[in-house]
Write an enzyme that holds these catalytic residues in place. Structure first.
Site: not given
Ligand code: OSB
Ligand code: MG
Length: 369
Positions: A291, A214, A162, A263, A164, A189
């Site tokens: 996460g 996402e 994934k 989550k 960002k 995401d």
């Molecule tokens: O949107 O999934 C999210 C981390 C902090 C805040 C939001 C998100 C995330 C992650 C990290 O994508 C996922 C992880 O803990 O590895």
């Molecule tokens: Mg997310």
């Protein structure tokens, strides 16, 4: 079960590498550990809120008084028949699901320990002995670093990537990743960085065979996501928008998403996470475990959650060492060569706590009850 006392601890843990999303760059995590004590045993939870109210409205600083002044007083000294009854006890509090979830998940851990069973069994999971793992890769300073990062995670065995994205750091990055890795399971995401006016722009992502996009739109806007989904081929996965099972049902009913990221903190703990899971499963919508850059306790709780049957897609739960030089549990969370985490059979969340290390990381501590 009766909770006699709750200890809150705020710990600070520097990340091995900064983690950047469309809303901020994080270099150090501050989490609240919730220790609930009853009948001579302790259960542990972790509040997954960020350091600032940018992912959702909660942050570490808001979770502390919500727990101390509102959530904990509602459970202290009460006869609790089952951890499943904790969610309604704190439901009078509007929102603040992550604060409430830190307490709720601690009580599930305590219940599992009292019964002498693993947490995954206490919550009704155990559909698999190994959970499939993906990684979430933050926005990098350059596309070259992004490609190197992906290469490294794929050689470690992770099953899906994934990345960002945000405006200006999206289509071209995805194009180059796809060019270098034509066959990997890939998704993006956006953490609410776009609006419906960006529909034509986001439609360009349909060319790259992504598993899902996402949370492209506002953190609380299911309706606009339904409109966007009608214009996209790529499935939308909702994260921020889904805080309750009722909202999951509404989003599914109006075709706002094809996939849901669950989550624990965002939905207020295991009981509601299970209801979101069940609602999605009944509608044929797959889910995966998201996460929040958790330390070991939150990570272990996520692993238990991901053993429920409808967690069929690789999630964002990965090895401790991706984030921490040293984790607060022993052993730390490790992955197999084929990109899975094996579940453990010890009572409770399944790992030992490194209490000395936790003490050395603690910035403040308060006992309630
Ligand atoms: O949107 O999934 C999210 C981390 C902090 C805040 C939001 C998100 C995330 C992650 C990290 O994508 C996922 C992880 O803990 O590895
Ligand atoms: Mg997310």
């Amino acid at each position: 079960m009766k909770i006699d006392r709750v200890t809150l601890r705020q710990i600070a843990m520097p990340l091995v590498h900064f983690f950047e999303t469309s809303f901020s760059r994080t270099t150090e995590r501050h989490m609240i550990l919730v220790e609930v004590q009853g009948d001579g045993l302790s259960g542990w939870g972790e509040v997954t809120a960020g350091e600032n109210p940018f992912y959702n409205e909660e942050w570490t600083g808001s979770a502390w008084p919500i727990l101390r002044d509102y959530a904990i007083p509602r459970v202290l000294g009460r006869e609790i028949a089952s951890a499943a009854d904790v969610y309604p006890l704190t439901a009078h509090i509007r929102g603040h699901n992550m604060a409430r979830g830190g307490l709720e998940t601690a009580i599930w851990d305590l219940e599992a320990r009292q019964k002498g069973i693993p947490l995954w069994q206490a919550i009704g999971g155990g559909a698999r002995r190994e959970i499939p793992c993906g990684v979430s890769i933050g926005i990098q300073d350059s596309i070259r670093e992004l490609l190197e990062n992906i290469e490294k995670e794929l050689s470690a065995g992770y099953q899906r990537i994934k990345m960002k994205i945000k405006p200006g750091r999206d289509i071209e990055a995805v194009r180059q990743v796809r060019e270098h890795f034509p066959a990997i399971k890939l998704m993006v995401d956006a953490n609410s960085a776009y609006t419906l006016a960006d529909s034509d722009h986001l439609r360009k992502l349909d060319d790259y065979y992504l598993m899902m996009i996402e949370q492209p739109l506002d953190h609380d806007d299911i309706i606009d996501h339904a409109q966007l989904q009608a214009r996209l081929q790529t499935p939308i996965c909702l994260d921020e928008c889904i805080r309750t099972a009722h909202q999951a049902q509404q989003a599914i009913g109006m075709r706002a998403c094809g996939i849901i990221n669950i989550k624990l903190g965002r939905v207020g703990g295991f009981a509601e996470a299970k209801r979101v899971h069940d609602a999605a499963q009944a509608a044929g919508i797959p889910v995966w475990c998201g996460g929040m850059l958790e330390a070991g306790i939150g990570r272990a709780h996520n692993i238990a959650l991901a053993t429920l049957p409808n967690f069929v897609l690789p999630g964002d739960v990965s090895a401790s060492q991706r984030y921490w030089k040293r984790d607060i549990i022993e052993p730390e969370v490790e992955t197999t060569a084929h990109g899975t985490i094996a579940i453990r059979d010890e009572p409770g969340f399944g790992y030992a706590l490194d209490l000395d290390y936790i003490r050395s990381l603690t910035l403040r501590e308060e006992n309630i009850g």
